[in-house]
Write a protein that holds these residues in place. Sequence first.
Motif, PDB file in Angstrom:
ATOM      1  N   ARG A 162       0.923  -1.228  -0.067  1.00  0.00           N
ATOM      2  CA  ARG A 162       0.128  -0.079  -0.063  1.00  0.00           C
ATOM      3  C   ARG A 162       0.756   1.204  -0.144  1.00  0.00           C
ATOM      4  NH1 ARG A 162      -3.728  -2.436   4.254  1.00  0.00           N
ATOM      5  NH2 ARG A 162      -5.554  -2.993   2.869  1.00  0.00           N
ATOM      6  N   TYR A 163       1.878   1.399   0.718  1.00  0.00           N
ATOM      7  CA  TYR A 163       2.630   2.340   0.842  1.00  0.00           C
ATOM      8  C   TYR A 163       4.041   2.315   0.379  1.00  0.00           C
ATOM      9  CZ  TYR A 163      -0.929   3.542   4.407  1.00  0.00           C
ATOM     10  OH  TYR A 163      -2.195   3.662   4.946  1.00  0.00           O
ATOM     11  N   GLU A 164       4.575   3.174  -0.092  1.00  0.00           N
ATOM     12  CA  GLU A 164       6.007   3.081  -0.765  1.00  0.00           C
ATOM     13  C   GLU A 164       6.830   4.516  -0.325  1.00  0.00           C
ATOM     14  OE1 GLU A 164       7.315   2.063  -4.645  1.00  0.00           O
ATOM     15  OE2 GLU A 164       8.742   3.619  -4.815  1.00  0.00           O
ATOM     16  N   LEU A 165       8.034   4.414   0.287  1.00  0.00           N
ATOM     17  CA  LEU A 165       8.658   5.729   0.931  1.00  0.00           C
ATOM     18  C   LEU A 165       9.996   5.733   0.077  1.00  0.00           C
ATOM     19  CD1 LEU A 165       9.340   6.439   4.510  1.00  0.00           C
ATOM     20  CD2 LEU A 165      11.258   5.994   2.864  1.00  0.00           C
ATOM     21  N   ASN A 166      10.458   6.719  -0.496  1.00  0.00           N
ATOM     22  CA  ASN A 166      11.930   6.902  -0.859  1.00  0.00           C
ATOM     23  C   ASN A 166      12.736   7.790  -0.344  1.00  0.00           C
ATOM     24  OD1 ASN A 166      12.217   5.336  -3.816  1.00  0.00           O
ATOM     25  ND2 ASN A 166      10.127   5.469  -3.333  1.00  0.00           N
ATOM     26  N   LYS A 167      13.664   7.473   0.215  1.00  0.00           N
ATOM     27  CA  LYS A 167      14.478   8.625   0.879  1.00  0.00           C
ATOM     28  C   LYS A 167      16.008   8.508   0.109  1.00  0.00           C
ATOM     29  CE  LYS A 167      16.512  10.937   4.369  1.00  0.00           C
ATOM     30  NZ  LYS A 167      16.350  12.573   4.065  1.00  0.00           N
ATOM     31  N   ASP A 168      16.340  10.022  -0.180  1.00  0.00           N
ATOM     32  CA  ASP A 168      17.442  10.343  -0.999  1.00  0.00           C
ATOM     33  C   ASP A 168      18.335  10.837   0.132  1.00  0.00           C
ATOM     34  OD1 ASP A 168      16.765   9.814  -3.815  1.00  0.00           O
ATOM     35  OD2 ASP A 168      15.778  11.729  -4.084  1.00  0.00           O
ATOM     36  N   MET A 169      19.496  10.770  -0.154  1.00  0.00           N
ATOM     37  CA  MET A 169      20.806  11.327   0.586  1.00  0.00           C
ATOM     38  C   MET A 169      22.116  11.194  -0.117  1.00  0.00           C
ATOM     39  SD  MET A 169      21.237   8.459   3.622  1.00  0.00           S
ATOM     40  CE  MET A 169      19.560   7.536   3.549  1.00  0.00           C
ATOM     41  N   HIS A 170      22.782  12.123   0.352  1.00  0.00           N
ATOM     42  CA  HIS A 170      24.245  11.729  -0.072  1.00  0.00           C
ATOM     43  C   HIS A 170      25.309  11.914   1.110  1.00  0.00           C
ATOM     44  CE1 HIS A 170      23.888  16.324   0.458  1.00  0.00           C
ATOM     45  NE2 HIS A 170      25.118  16.179   0.688  1.00  0.00           N
ATOM     46  N   LEU A 171      26.355  11.402   0.700  1.00  0.00           N
ATOM     47  CA  LEU A 171      27.451  11.244   1.684  1.00  0.00           C
ATOM     48  C   LEU A 171      28.581  11.168   0.864  1.00  0.00           C
ATOM     49  CD1 LEU A 171      28.803   8.062   1.981  1.00  0.00           C
ATOM     50  CD2 LEU A 171      26.685   7.636   2.878  1.00  0.00           C
ATOM     51  N   SER A 172      29.576  11.604   1.790  1.00  0.00           N
ATOM     52  CA  SER A 172      31.226  11.686   1.109  1.00  0.00           C
ATOM     53  C   SER A 172      31.965  10.558   2.055  1.00  0.00           C
ATOM     54  CB  SER A 172      31.733  13.004   1.454  1.00  0.00           C
ATOM     55  OG  SER A 172      31.016  14.015   0.870  1.00  0.00           O
ATOM     56  N   ALA A 173      32.536   9.672   1.079  1.00  0.00           N
ATOM     57  CA  ALA A 173      33.478   8.700   1.849  1.00  0.00           C
ATOM     58  C   ALA A 173      34.488   8.340   0.551  1.00  0.00           C
ATOM     59  CB  ALA A 173      32.455   7.370   2.015  1.00  0.00           C
ATOM     60  N   ALA A 174      35.481   7.942   1.390  1.00  0.00           N
ATOM     61  CA  ALA A 174      36.545   7.293   0.565  1.00  0.00           C
ATOM     62  C   ALA A 174      36.637   5.731   0.579  1.00  0.00           C
ATOM     63  CB  ALA A 174      38.149   7.961   1.258  1.00  0.00           C
ATOM     64  N   HIS A 175      37.383   5.061  -0.329  1.00  0.00           N
ATOM     65  CA  HIS A 175      37.723   3.751  -0.488  1.00  0.00           C
ATOM     66  C   HIS A 175      38.716   3.666  -1.656  1.00  0.00           C
ATOM     67  CE1 HIS A 175      35.279   2.619  -4.318  1.00  0.00           C
ATOM     68  NE2 HIS A 175      35.562   3.913  -4.339  1.00  0.00           N
ATOM     69  N   PHE A 176      39.333   2.195  -1.389  1.00  0.00           N
ATOM     70  CA  PHE A 176      40.176   1.728  -2.569  1.00  0.00           C
ATOM     71  C   PHE A 176      39.828   0.459  -2.976  1.00  0.00           C
ATOM     72  CE2 PHE A 176      42.276   1.425   1.412  1.00  0.00           C
ATOM     73  CZ  PHE A 176      42.727   0.446   1.570  1.00  0.00           C
ATOM     74  N   ILE A 177      40.168  -0.040  -3.815  1.00  0.00           N
ATOM     75  CA  ILE A 177      39.949  -1.404  -4.276  1.00  0.00           C
ATOM     76  C   ILE A 177      41.557  -2.169  -4.667  1.00  0.00           C
ATOM     77  CG2 ILE A 177      38.959  -3.176  -5.989  1.00  0.00           C
ATOM     78  CD1 ILE A 177      36.964  -1.199  -4.407  1.00  0.00           C
ATOM     79  N   PRO A 178      42.100  -2.813  -3.756  1.00  0.00           N
ATOM     80  CA  PRO A 178      43.409  -3.233  -3.675  1.00  0.00           C
ATOM     81  C   PRO A 178      43.669  -4.532  -4.582  1.00  0.00           C
ATOM     82  CG  PRO A 178      42.248  -3.950  -1.636  1.00  0.00           C
ATOM     83  CD  PRO A 178      41.224  -3.119  -2.355  1.00  0.00           C
TER      84      PRO A 178
END
Length: 141
Positions: free
Chosen positions: A14-30
């Motif tokens: 019956r109900y659908e909720l959508n949440k948008d957000m942003h964040l800053s993060a680092a990573h690497f693929i070794p």
Amino acid sequence: MMQQFYPQVPHSYRYELNKDMHLSAAHFIPHEQAGACQQMHGHTYFINITIAGDKLDELGFLIDFKRIKDVVHKRYDHTLLNDHPEYKDVHPTTERVAEQIWTAVQTELQKQANKPNCLQVVVRETPTSYVIYRPKPEELV
């Protein structure tokens, strides 16, 4: 933030909720096949989370938007993804980040009496590249 529209998840809730957000993060693929991504680098990730259910809580929410943001943003914003325990045995690719966000959100949702489900997580790593994670039906409660 620019409005984004993402693929819809067919469902009969019956109900659908959508949440948008942003964040800053680092990573690497070794791994040597990761090319430039072997080096530590950062992204401003744009995230969309789709939650659905048939019942609302005592306040009339499927879930409070703030709770969803807290589960994701407080965990990952301004961190090195490789340092998180969920990436101990796997590389923090965008696919894995989307999967781990789904796991964290779904775990939080199952604490609620109305038991909504997280149907989809979209993680945009760059303006031209994003990943969608959708659980198998048997993973939903």
